[in-house]
Structure formats: structure tokens, C-alpha cells
Design a protein around this motif. Structure first.
Motif, PDB file in Angstrom:
ATOM      1  N   GLN A 636       0.828  -1.202   0.000  1.00 55.97           N
ATOM      2  CA  GLN A 636       0.000   0.000   0.000  1.00 55.97           C
ATOM      3  C   GLN A 636       0.865   1.254   0.000  1.00 55.97           C
ATOM      4  O   GLN A 636       0.577   2.226  -0.719  1.00 55.97           O
ATOM      5  CB  GLN A 636      -0.923   0.005   1.231  1.00 55.97           C
ATOM      6  N   THR A 637       1.924   1.256   0.785  1.00 58.90           N
ATOM      7  CA  THR A 637       2.798   2.425   0.850  1.00 58.90           C
ATOM      8  C   THR A 637       3.483   2.665  -0.489  1.00 58.90           C
ATOM      9  O   THR A 637       3.580   3.800  -0.967  1.00 58.90           O
ATOM     10  CB  THR A 637       3.850   2.243   1.955  1.00 58.90           C
ATOM     11  N   GLU A 638       3.944   1.578  -1.110  1.00 55.66           N
ATOM     12  CA  GLU A 638       4.635   1.719  -2.387  1.00 55.66           C
ATOM     13  C   GLU A 638       3.701   2.273  -3.463  1.00 55.66           C
ATOM     14  O   GLU A 638       4.100   3.100  -4.288  1.00 55.66           O
ATOM     15  CB  GLU A 638       5.198   0.369  -2.824  1.00 55.66           C
ATOM     16  N   ALA A 639       2.451   1.840  -3.443  1.00 51.68           N
ATOM     17  CA  ALA A 639       1.487   2.354  -4.415  1.00 51.68           C
ATOM     18  C   ALA A 639       1.296   3.857  -4.249  1.00 51.68           C
ATOM     19  O   ALA A 639       1.224   4.613  -5.234  1.00 51.68           O
ATOM     20  CB  ALA A 639       0.156   1.626  -4.261  1.00 51.68           C
ATOM     21  N   GLN A 640       1.221   4.307  -3.004  1.00 47.93           N
ATOM     22  CA  GLN A 640       1.064   5.740  -2.757  1.00 47.93           C
ATOM     23  C   GLN A 640       2.340   6.507  -3.088  1.00 47.93           C
ATOM     24  O   GLN A 640       2.286   7.658  -3.522  1.00 47.93           O
ATOM     25  CB  GLN A 640       0.648   5.982  -1.307  1.00 47.93           C
ATOM     26  N   ARG A 641       3.485   5.867  -2.896  1.00 48.56           N
ATOM     27  CA  ARG A 641       4.733   6.524  -3.291  1.00 48.56           C
ATOM     28  C   ARG A 641       4.743   6.774  -4.801  1.00 48.56           C
ATOM     29  O   ARG A 641       5.153   7.847  -5.269  1.00 48.56           O
ATOM     30  CB  ARG A 641       5.943   5.658  -2.910  1.00 48.56           C
ATOM     31  N   ARG A 642       4.340   5.786  -5.551  1.00 51.13           N
ATOM     32  CA  ARG A 642       4.312   5.947  -7.003  1.00 51.13           C
ATOM     33  C   ARG A 642       3.337   7.065  -7.403  1.00 51.13           C
ATOM     34  O   ARG A 642       3.614   7.854  -8.309  1.00 51.13           O
ATOM     35  CB  ARG A 642       3.931   4.628  -7.681  1.00 51.13           C
ATOM     36  N   ALA A 643       2.192   7.107  -6.705  1.00 53.96           N
ATOM     37  CA  ALA A 643       1.236   8.183  -6.987  1.00 53.96           C
ATOM     38  C   ALA A 643       1.848   9.541  -6.649  1.00 53.96           C
ATOM     39  O   ALA A 643       1.641  10.534  -7.361  1.00 53.96           O
ATOM     40  CB  ALA A 643      -0.043   7.966  -6.190  1.00 53.96           C
ATOM     41  N   GLY A 644       2.609   9.590  -5.569  1.00 54.46           N
ATOM     42  CA  GLY A 644       3.279  10.829  -5.185  1.00 54.46           C
ATOM     43  C   GLY A 644       4.327  11.248  -6.194  1.00 54.46           C
ATOM     44  O   GLY A 644       4.487  12.440  -6.489  1.00 54.46           O
ATOM     45  N   GLU A 645       5.055  10.287  -6.755  1.00 54.37           N
ATOM     46  CA  GLU A 645       6.051  10.599  -7.771  1.00 54.37           C
ATOM     47  C   GLU A 645       5.386  11.177  -9.021  1.00 54.37           C
ATOM     48  O   GLU A 645       5.889  12.133  -9.622  1.00 54.37           O
ATOM     49  CB  GLU A 645       6.844   9.337  -8.126  1.00 54.37           C
ATOM     50  N   SER A 646       4.245  10.600  -9.387  1.00 48.80           N
ATOM     51  CA  SER A 646       3.520  11.104 -10.561  1.00 48.80           C
ATOM     52  C   SER A 646       3.037  12.523 -10.333  1.00 48.80           C
ATOM     53  O   SER A 646       3.132  13.386 -11.220  1.00 48.80           O
ATOM     54  CB  SER A 646       2.324  10.186 -10.867  1.00 48.80           C
ATOM     55  N   GLU A 647       2.529  12.786  -9.122  1.00 47.76           N
ATOM     56  CA  GLU A 647       2.061  14.138  -8.826  1.00 47.76           C
ATOM     57  C   GLU A 647       3.214  15.122  -8.838  1.00 47.76           C
ATOM     58  O   GLU A 647       3.081  16.261  -9.302  1.00 47.76           O
ATOM     59  CB  GLU A 647       1.354  14.160  -7.470  1.00 47.76           C
ATOM     60  N   TYR A 648       4.372  14.693  -8.322  1.00 49.53           N
ATOM     61  CA  TYR A 648       5.544  15.567  -8.315  1.00 49.53           C
ATOM     62  C   TYR A 648       5.953  15.921  -9.742  1.00 49.53           C
ATOM     63  O   TYR A 648       6.260  17.078 -10.056  1.00 49.53           O
ATOM     64  CB  TYR A 648       6.708  14.889  -7.594  1.00 49.53           C
ATOM     65  N   ASP A 649       5.944  14.911 -10.615  1.00 51.51           N
ATOM     66  CA  ASP A 649       6.332  15.157 -12.008  1.00 51.51           C
ATOM     67  C   ASP A 649       5.363  16.112 -12.698  1.00 51.51           C
ATOM     68  O   ASP A 649       5.769  16.928 -13.533  1.00 51.51           O
ATOM     69  CB  ASP A 649       6.393  13.825 -12.766  1.00 51.51           C
ATOM     70  N   LYS A 650       4.073  16.017 -12.354  1.00 49.82           N
ATOM     71  CA  LYS A 650       3.091  16.924 -12.947  1.00 49.82           C
ATOM     72  C   LYS A 650       3.307  18.351 -12.465  1.00 49.82           C
ATOM     73  O   LYS A 650       3.185  19.313 -13.229  1.00 49.82           O
ATOM     74  CB  LYS A 650       1.679  16.470 -12.596  1.00 49.82           C
ATOM     75  N   LYS A 651       3.603  18.487 -11.182  1.00 49.35           N
ATOM     76  CA  LYS A 651       3.802  19.826 -10.625  1.00 49.35           C
ATOM     77  C   LYS A 651       5.154  20.413 -11.014  1.00 49.35           C
ATOM     78  O   LYS A 651       5.320  21.643 -11.039  1.00 49.35           O
ATOM     79  CB  LYS A 651       3.677  19.794  -9.105  1.00 49.35           C
ATOM     80  N   GLU A 662      20.571  14.413  -9.429  1.00 52.77           N
ATOM     81  CA  GLU A 662      20.457  13.801  -8.101  1.00 52.77           C
ATOM     82  C   GLU A 662      19.569  14.631  -7.180  1.00 52.77           C
ATOM     83  O   GLU A 662      18.781  14.092  -6.400  1.00 52.77           O
ATOM     84  CB  GLU A 662      21.846  13.640  -7.473  1.00 52.77           C
ATOM     85  N   ALA A 663      19.651  15.951  -7.281  1.00 55.96           N
ATOM     86  CA  ALA A 663      18.846  16.820  -6.426  1.00 55.96           C
ATOM     87  C   ALA A 663      17.357  16.623  -6.717  1.00 55.96           C
ATOM     88  O   ALA A 663      16.530  16.569  -5.799  1.00 55.96           O
ATOM     89  CB  ALA A 663      19.240  18.277  -6.640  1.00 55.96           C
ATOM     90  N   ARG A 664      17.016  16.509  -8.008  1.00 56.00           N
ATOM     91  CA  ARG A 664      15.614  16.314  -8.366  1.00 56.00           C
ATOM     92  C   ARG A 664      15.121  14.957  -7.876  1.00 56.00           C
ATOM     93  O   ARG A 664      14.007  14.838  -7.342  1.00 56.00           O
ATOM     94  CB  ARG A 664      15.431  16.420  -9.880  1.00 56.00           C
ATOM     95  N   LEU A 665      15.941  13.933  -8.052  1.00 49.48           N
ATOM     96  CA  LEU A 665      15.539  12.598  -7.622  1.00 49.48           C
ATOM     97  C   LEU A 665      15.321  12.551  -6.114  1.00 49.48           C
ATOM     98  O   LEU A 665      14.379  11.920  -5.631  1.00 49.48           O
ATOM     99  CB  LEU A 665      16.602  11.575  -8.035  1.00 49.48           C
ATOM    100  N   THR A 666      16.191  13.248  -5.369  1.00 56.11           N
ATOM    101  CA  THR A 666      16.037  13.288  -3.911  1.00 56.11           C
ATOM    102  C   THR A 666      14.761  14.020  -3.519  1.00 56.11           C
ATOM    103  O   THR A 666      13.992  13.557  -2.679  1.00 56.11           O
ATOM    104  CB  THR A 666      17.255  13.983  -3.269  1.00 56.11           C
ATOM    105  N   ALA A 667      14.531  15.178  -4.157  1.00 55.42           N
ATOM    106  CA  ALA A 667      13.324  15.951  -3.857  1.00 55.42           C
ATOM    107  C   ALA A 667      12.074  15.158  -4.234  1.00 55.42           C
ATOM    108  O   ALA A 667      11.066  15.182  -3.513  1.00 55.42           O
ATOM    109  CB  ALA A 667      13.362  17.283  -4.600  1.00 55.42           C
ATOM    110  N   ARG A 668      12.143  14.453  -5.330  1.00 52.92           N
ATOM    111  CA  ARG A 668      11.001  13.656  -5.791  1.00 52.92           C
ATOM    112  C   ARG A 668      10.709  12.521  -4.812  1.00 52.92           C
ATOM    113  O   ARG A 668       9.542  12.265  -4.466  1.00 52.92           O
ATOM    114  CB  ARG A 668      11.321  13.090  -7.177  1.00 52.92           C
ATOM    115  N   ALA A 669      11.759  11.878  -4.334  1.00 55.86           N
ATOM    116  CA  ALA A 669      11.586  10.776  -3.389  1.00 55.86           C
ATOM    117  C   ALA A 669      11.003  11.281  -2.068  1.00 55.86           C
ATOM    118  O   ALA A 669      10.124  10.644  -1.477  1.00 55.86           O
ATOM    119  CB  ALA A 669      12.914  10.065  -3.156  1.00 55.86           C
ATOM    120  N   GLN A 670      11.490  12.436  -1.615  1.00 52.88           N
ATOM    121  CA  GLN A 670      10.982  12.996  -0.360  1.00 52.88           C
ATOM    122  C   GLN A 670       9.527  13.421  -0.503  1.00 52.88           C
ATOM    123  O   GLN A 670       8.715  13.212   0.406  1.00 52.88           O
ATOM    124  CB  GLN A 670      11.850  14.175   0.065  1.00 52.88           C
ATOM    125  N   TYR A 671       9.196  13.984  -1.630  1.00 52.21           N
ATOM    126  CA  TYR A 671       7.802  14.384  -1.875  1.00 52.21           C
ATOM    127  C   TYR A 671       6.908  13.156  -1.873  1.00 52.21           C
ATOM    128  O   TYR A 671       5.819  13.156  -1.274  1.00 52.21           O
ATOM    129  CB  TYR A 671       7.713  15.112  -3.216  1.00 52.21           C
TER     130      TYR A 671
END
Length: 791
Positions: A636-651, A662-671
Motif C-alpha cells: 500500500q505504501t509503495e502504491a502511494q509513493r508511485r502516486a506521489g512521484e507522478s504528482e511531483y512530475d506533474k507539478k 540527483e537533487a531532483r531525484l532526492t526531492a522527488r523521493a521525499q515528496y
């Protein structure tokens, strides 16, 4: 060189060398020195990383994280894992939850919302705020300051600033002392807890109260300028009083203000929206002095040890006193002193605990038990330490008698001083009234005198002009009128002068009476001050003997524990030898009895070694750890992480033909991580209700209830979560690969051959039933003891 000086130099060198060693090394050395038998080996990688994720992030690792760590061949991978998790945003969020439960004990929100409070704590841990500073803010916050966030006031505000409740919980949560039973008398079961200890803390907060004249506006804390902490034992009728004092500290000196001069903002009974602010805040003094108490640093060291190790050095955690010694008393002192010396850096402290071998040990007993010491030597050592306790107790009792005597004298003199205060207050009131009247008369007299002088001057001038032009009748009239007015003013001036003289005389008489009343007050004050100085000196001397007695008790406790540990090992060895001898004879009944005796001896050793830190922790998951563990294991957590990554990419769309750095990947993972937390966090409330303690109660106990079983057996929530995991695993055709992924996902380890074979057998079902079979296996692992407990 003198031999004694050589010893001193060698001792200093040894201390310096010890201090240079990392804390985790000193921890392990101290624990090893206290053991009389073997300790368990280090936990396997899977067990270690699961434990670490639960303690630092509040969840189990994903299968990918677990596999990567287990397969990593680097020698320093455990250190690297500790540092990586401590640097992640999940650490601050998890510790915010840990401290929320620790400080608030799942109380319902009242004046400060939970998310606001946890956000405040999260920011503090993200910035690695020192604990003494964070604790000071929580104690001092009034909810209205521009310097301290309003959320910090939740600890006191949500307890409605009820002084007895706040006193008890301040003692428990910040000093590790449950002083509740000392409210009405010296504690009946804890010799170290006195009624004056309770009221020493009570004096810091009994002037505080909730200020909320408008219920539509947020409540804040206000404070009175007066309010004493006097007490009387319901058992002995012995009475006393105390100024504010922290545990194992002296009463703090306080400023004295003249009546009416105590306020920065004077309260107005006619203005309910005006919050009075005293010039001197006792609660602010607690924030300043709390860290000076040895109990303050012991408490936080003990609680953090308990969080990481599963069992605190002192249990219960709010029962720190000499008759409830730590499992390793010297270790608790080491930890407390290290925290203090390093500025209460909690992240550094937790890192050192995680790096210790003590933290990383397996939870099961070592295979071969042999005592490292002779019983006779341990028995002699215990008797020696016991005799030292007797000696220390004699000195303690003598110092306590002197302290009680000094306190009694001071209390008597305080009563005499109090009797002198009312006459002074009454005389001052009369004097102030007379002085105010004199001031008013003086003002009237001055005004009248000015008017008379001006009119008299005009009258003289008018008479001069009228005399010069005496034939001009029109000038004679005004001159006469001005003279009449000047004469009238002169009469009024004389009356006002007489009134002023009368009031001045009254003021002087009142001043004389005030001075006369102040003389006995000043004399009584001087005697009380001398008695107070004797109390502080006696208190300081008594505390030295109390610490010496405590050290002696702790040394005796450790010696007694080592003796009992060795006796338990000897008893196990005896049972085993007897069992080996009987097995050759083939007596089934005796064999069964001795097998039972061996098992009982092993159970006893298991309990002893768990308490003595000879084995790793085997403790239940907290409700939050259980919830987030299941959410992680069920994908369940991983599914929401993927949804969060998609939202980050849209924003934050990436420009065409650009590669993420690397900075973007870190920010994306934290988001994505925060996104998943926000989406799933509401599920923890259900688990807290089922698996947590009642609101306002200790939250470290284990509860097994029918409601918990029914939730898993009949509730559809967790079963519904398993669909994603079953679907993912169902794509794996190789049974061995599926078994490995299943076990890594749920239990953070690879299956043993028997378990892998069982998975393969369970999968031998028709294709249409394969997904359900996977779901059932996952369900079985998630509801197992291995998943429910941290080990």
C-alpha cells in the motif's frame, strides 16, 4: 616521580582514553563487564535492518531495501545504514510520533490540534534541536509568544493547566519520577520521593491557568503573580512549604516586589480580555532549571534507550529511584552524562545506541552457558556492597534529620514572618491612602497658589492705574473687583494650606506607623533568611549523602544481580548434568521431570538475560509500527509513493531532453514519501485504538485482546490491502523466487529450505486459486508472532 602522583597521572590518562572512545564502544565494554555469563551473537542482517527501520523510521523495510542491505558485502554497511536512515525525512517524522505518544499518551486534542503539535516536533527533530532546548520550550510556551510556536504549549494547555495533573506529568515525562503519591504525604512505597519533591515542582506551575475569555479564540496560558506551595502530610500532620525546586536541586531564589509592582501587564477585573503578565514567571524558571537536575538527563537517556532496545534500563520508565535500580546503573549514568556533555544531541545519541553490539544482538539465548566468575567471590562482593549501603544509610539518615530540623525551624519562622506581613500591608495601605490624599491636596494648593499670584498681580496693577487716573470712575470698578477676587483666593489658599498641612501630618503619622510595622517584619525577615540559608546548606549536604546512598544501593544491586545470574547458570548446569546421568538409566518419569527443570531454568535465564541486555530485544511493535509495517508489507505504501512521484512530475515537469539530476531525484523521493504518509496516516488511529493503551496511561505495555483478534479475523481492511501484494507476487512464476520475495517483503528475511518448500506446496493449486493462495500465505505471515514482535 612520587608513586601517588604517578597513579594520578595514569588515572587521568585512562579517563581521557576512555572518553576518546565512541559511546557505543563504552556501552558494550560496560555491559560486558557486568555479565557473568555469555552474551548472544549479533543478529543477522535481516533481523538488524528490520529492527533499525522500525526504530528509526517506524516501518519495516521494503523487499528491495531489505535485499539490497542483506546482499551488500561492505564491511561498514550497518554504520552506513544507520547514517542513511538518520538523515532521511522519515526519521524526524517517526521521532515526532514517538515523542507525541511519550509526552501526550494519546490524549484527545483539546486546545492544540495533533497535526500542529506533531509538525512542531517533526521540525524540531529535522533540525536536530537539543532536547534541553526543546523541553524548555514545551514547558515555557504560553501559546501566545512570537518566539515559541503555539503548538509547543500543548503539553500544559491540553491538560487544562490543572496544577496537580501537570505536576505529576512533568515529574513523569521530564524527570522519570511519578510523584503522585507524594501529593498528600511522603511516598509510602518509594523512600526517595518526598512531599516537598512534589510541591517543589507544583510551585513552578500552580500559578498558571488557561486564559480563554472568548471561546471563539484560541486558549493561551496565563500566570498569576502570587501563589505559594504549602503542604501538610495527612499521615503525620507535619506541615511545610517550599519555593520552586527541581528534583535533586535546591530551592531557587526569587525576587521580591513591592505590592502592586508585580506586573508587567496589570490585570483589570473590568477587562476580561486583558491577560495579566507578571514580571516574574515561575514556569519560565522551570524551563531554565529543568536540565540542571540529574533526573532530567537520566529520564531522557532511559526513555531513548527503551525506545531503541525495547526495554528501558529502568522500568517502569517513570520510576527512577534508588530502590528501583537500572539494569546497569553505571550505564545509565554514562548515557545521561554523555547526553549532557554533548549538548543533548539526540540524533548523535541514537546513532551511538544503534551502533552498539548491545543493540545489534540476537534475541535468543547463547547456546553454551558458562559462568565467568566463582560463586564464593560474587557472594563476598555482594556482602561487601551490602555493608557499604548500611554505612551510607547512616550518613543519609543523620543528614536528613538535620535537614528536617532546619526546615522545621524555617517553617516556624515563616509563620512568624507571615504574622508581621498583615500589619505592614495594613499600615502601607493607610500610608498610601494618606500619601495619595496629600498629593491631591498639594496639587490643589499649587493650582490655587498659581491662580492667586496671577490675580493678585493683576489687582495691584489695576489699583496703581486706578490711583493714577482717579477721576476715571470706569477704572475704579475693575480694580475693586480684582482686589476682591485676590482676597477671596487668598482665603481659599489659606484653607487649602491648612488642609494640606493636615494631610501631610497624617501622611507622616502613617509613615511612622508603617516604619514601626516594618521593624518587626524586617527582623523576622532577617531571621527567616538565616534559617533559609541553613536549609539550603543542609539540603545540599543531604543530597550529597543521598547520592552516595544511591550509588551504594546501585553497586549492591549489580553485585546481587551478578550473584543471582551465576547461581542461575550453576542451577542450569546441575540440571543438565543430572539429566545426562538419568538418560543413561532410561527412567522416563525422571527424564521428564528434569527436562521440565531444564526448561524452567532456561526460562529464568532468558528473563534475566533480557533484563541484563545479554540478548537483543524481543518486544511488541507499537500500534504505529504495526500499522506502517502492514502497509509497507502489503504494497500500500509503495502504491502511494508511485502516486506521489507522478504528482511531483506533474507539478514539476522536466524540460524535454533533460535528465533528472540527483537533487531532483532526492526531492522527488521525499515528496513521494510525504505524499504516501499523508494519504495513509489516518489508518494509524484504528491501530492505536486497538493496540495502544488508554488515553493518559502508559503506552509501553503489551495488550492482547479479543478485539485485536476479531479485527484481523473478521475485519476486511487488512485483507483488502493484500490484493496489491498478491497481484505482484502472482507475476512470479518460480515458486522459490516467490517464496523469497514473500518472506523479504513481510518478514525481512529469506525463507529457510523448509519454509520455501512449504510455499511451493501451498502453490500447487489450480491456476484460478493461485492468487488467493498467495494472499492466504501473506495473511498468515502478517498475523504471525514473528511479524507482531520486534526482534
Amino acid at each position: 616521580m612520587n608513586v601517588n602522583w604517578l597513579r594520578v597521572i595514569l588515572c587521568i590518562a585512562a579517563v581521557a582514553a576512555s572518553a576518546a572512545e565512541p559511546l557505543h564502544v563504552r556501552i558494550d565494554k560496560l555491559i560486558d563487564a557486568g555479565q557473568v555469563g555469555p552474551q548472544s551473537d549479533l543478529a543477522k542482517d535481516g533481523e538488524f535492518i528490520r529492527r533499525l527501520y522500525l526504530d528509526l523510521l517506524g516501518r519495516i523495510p521494503s523487499s528491495a531495501e531489505a535485499r539490497a542491505f542483506i546482499d551488500d558485502k561492505a564491511a561498514d554497511k550497518r554504520t552506513a545504514a544507520v547514517d542513511r536512515l538518520l538523515a532521511s525525512p522519515g526519521y524526524a517524522r517517526n521521532m515526532a510520533g514517538v515523542f507525541d505518544v511519550m509526552l501526550m499518551e494519546r490524549r484527545a486534542d483539546k486546545h492544540v490540534k495533533g497535526p500542529e503539535w506533531r509538525g512542531y516536533l517533526r521540525d524540531a527533530f529535522a533540525a536536530n534541536r537539543p532536547w534541553d532546548q526543546l523541553a524548555a520550550e514545551i514547558i515555557a510556551a504560553d501559546g501566545n509568544s512570537t518566539e515559541i510556536p503555539r503548538a509547543a504549549a500543548k503539553f500544559i494547555l491540553d491538560r487544562n493547566a490543572e496544577p496537580n495533573l501537570v505536576t505529576r506529568d512533568l515529574g513523569r515525562k521530564f524527570f522519570g519520577m511519578d510523584l503522585q503519591c507524594a501529593q498528600c504525604h511522603d511516598h509510602p512505597n518509594v523512600a526517595d520521593y518526598y512531599q516537598r519533591d512534589y510541591y517543589g515542582l507544583f510551585a513552578f506551575v500552580n500559578r498558571s491557568y488557561v486564559f480563554q475569555p472568548d471561546t471563539k479564540k484560541p486558549a493561551v496560558l496565563a500566570e498569576k503573580a502570587a501563589g505559594q506551595a504549602n503542604f501538610k502530610s495527612v499521615f503525620t500532620d507535619v506541615a511545610g512549604g517550599t519555593r520552586p525546586r527541581v528534583p535533586a536541586g535546591l530551592e531557587i531564589a526569587e525576587p521580591v516586589f513591592a505590592p502592586g509592582n508585580e506586573w508587567t501587564v496589570v490585570p483589570n477585573p473590568k477587562d476580561k480580555n486583558l491577560r495579566g503578565i507578571p514580571k516574574y514567571s515561575r514556569r519560565a524558571q522551570l524551563a531554565k532549571h529543568a536540565a540542571a537536575s540529574p533526573y532530567f538527563r537520566r529520564n531522557i537517556a532511559n526513555r531513548l534507550w527503551g525506545h531503541m532496545m525495547g526495554r528501558a534500563l529502568v522500568e517502569p520508565r517513570d520510576g527512577i529511584h534508588s530502590d528501583n535500580p537500572a539494569a546497569h546503573p553505571a550505564l545509565l549514568d554514562l548515557l545521561a552524562d554523555d547526553l549532557d556533555a554533548n549538548g543533548y544531541d539526540l540524533k548523535r545519541f541514537i546513532r551511538e545506541l544503534a551502533l552498539s553490539q548491545t543493540y545489534q544482538r540476537r534475541f535468543d539465548l547463547p547456546g553454551d552457558f558458562k559462568s565467568r566468575a566463582e560463586l564464593a567471590a560474587l557472594d563476598a562482593e555482594q556482602k561487601k556492597k551490602s555493608a557499604a549501603v548500611g554505612t551510607a544509610q547512616v550518613a543519609f539518615d543523620a543528614a536528613l534529620i538535620q535537614l528536617d530540623t532546619a526546615r522545621g525551624e524555617r517553617f516556624t519562622l515563616k509563620a512568624k514572618l507571615d504574622k508581621t506581613l498583615k500589619p505592614v500591608a495594613d499600615a502601607k495601605k493607610v500610608h498610601d491612602t494618606a500619601a495619595a490624599a496629600q498629593t491631591g491636596a498639594a496639587q490643589k494648593l499649587a493650582a490655587k497658589k498659581t491662580a492667586h499670584e496671577k490675580v493678585a498681580a493683576l489687582a495691584r496693577n489695576a489699583q496703581t492705574v486706578a490711583a493714577e487716573y482717579k477721576d476715571d470712575k470706569e477704572l475704579a470698578g475693575p480694580a475693586a473687583q480684582l482686589k476682591a477676587k485676590a482676597d477671596k483666593l487668598a482665603g481659599e489658599l489659606a484653607a487649602l494650606q491648612k488642609d494640606y498641612d493636615t494631610k501631610a501630618s497624617a501622611t507622616q503619622a502613617a509613615a511612622n506607623k508603617l516604619a514601626a510595622a516594618q521593624k518587626p517584619r524586617d527582623a523576622a525577615q532577617a531571621k527567616w533568611a538565616e534559617a533559609d540559608a541553613r536549609v539550603q546548606a543542609a539540603d545540599q549536604a543531604w543530597q550529597i549523602t543521598a547520592r552516595a546512598r544511591e550509588n551504594a544501593k546501585h553497586a549492591e544491586s549489580l553485585a546481587f544481580r551478578r550473584l543471582e545470574d551465576a547461581q542461575a547458570i550453576v542451577q542450569l548446569e546441575q540440571h543438565r548434568r543430572q539429566l545426562a546421568a538419568i538418560q543413561k538409566q532410561g527412567d522416563a518419569k525422571q527424564i521428564a521431570e528434569l527436562n521440565h527443570a531444564v526448561e524452567a531454568a532456561m526460562d529464568q535465564l532468558n528473563q534475566r538475560w533480557s533484563r541484563n541486555l545479554g540478548v537483543g530485544p524481543f518486544v511488541h511493535l507499537t500500534p504505529e509500527q504495526l500499522c506502517w509495517g502492514i502497509l509497507e508489507a502489503s504494497d500500500q505504501t509503495e502504491a502511494q509513493r508511485r502516486a506521489g512521484e507522478s504528482e511531483y512530475d506533474k507539478k514539476n515537469p522536466l524540460p524535454k531532453e533533460s535528465q533528472p539530476d540527483e537533487a531532483r531525484l532526492t526531492a522527488r523521493a521525499q515528496y513521494a514519501e510525504q505524499y504516501a504518509y499523508d494519504k495513509l496516516e489516518r489508518n494509524t488511529a484504528t491501530f492505536a485504538k486497538l493496540f495502544g493503551g488508554a488515553a493518559g496511561e502508559v503506552q509501553t505495555d503489551f495488550y492482547a485482546t479479543a478485539d485485536q483478534a476479531l479485527y484481523f479475523a473478521n475485519g476486511g481492511t487488512v485483507r483488502s490491502w493484500l490484493g496489491r501484494l498478491a497481484s505482484r507476487l502472482g507475476q512470479l512464476e518460480d515458486p522459490k523466487g516467490l517464496a523469497e520475495e514473500l518472506y523479504l517483503t513481510v518478514l525481512t528475511r529469506r525463507p529457510d529450505p523448509a519454509e520455501a518448500k512449504a510455499v511451493e506446496a501451498y502453490l500447487s493449486v489450480p491456476a484460478e486459486k493461485r492468487t488467493e493462495a498467495i494472499r492466504e500465505m501473506a495473511w498468515g505471515l502478517m498475523t504471525s508472532t514473528e511479524f507482531r514482535f520486534k526482534h
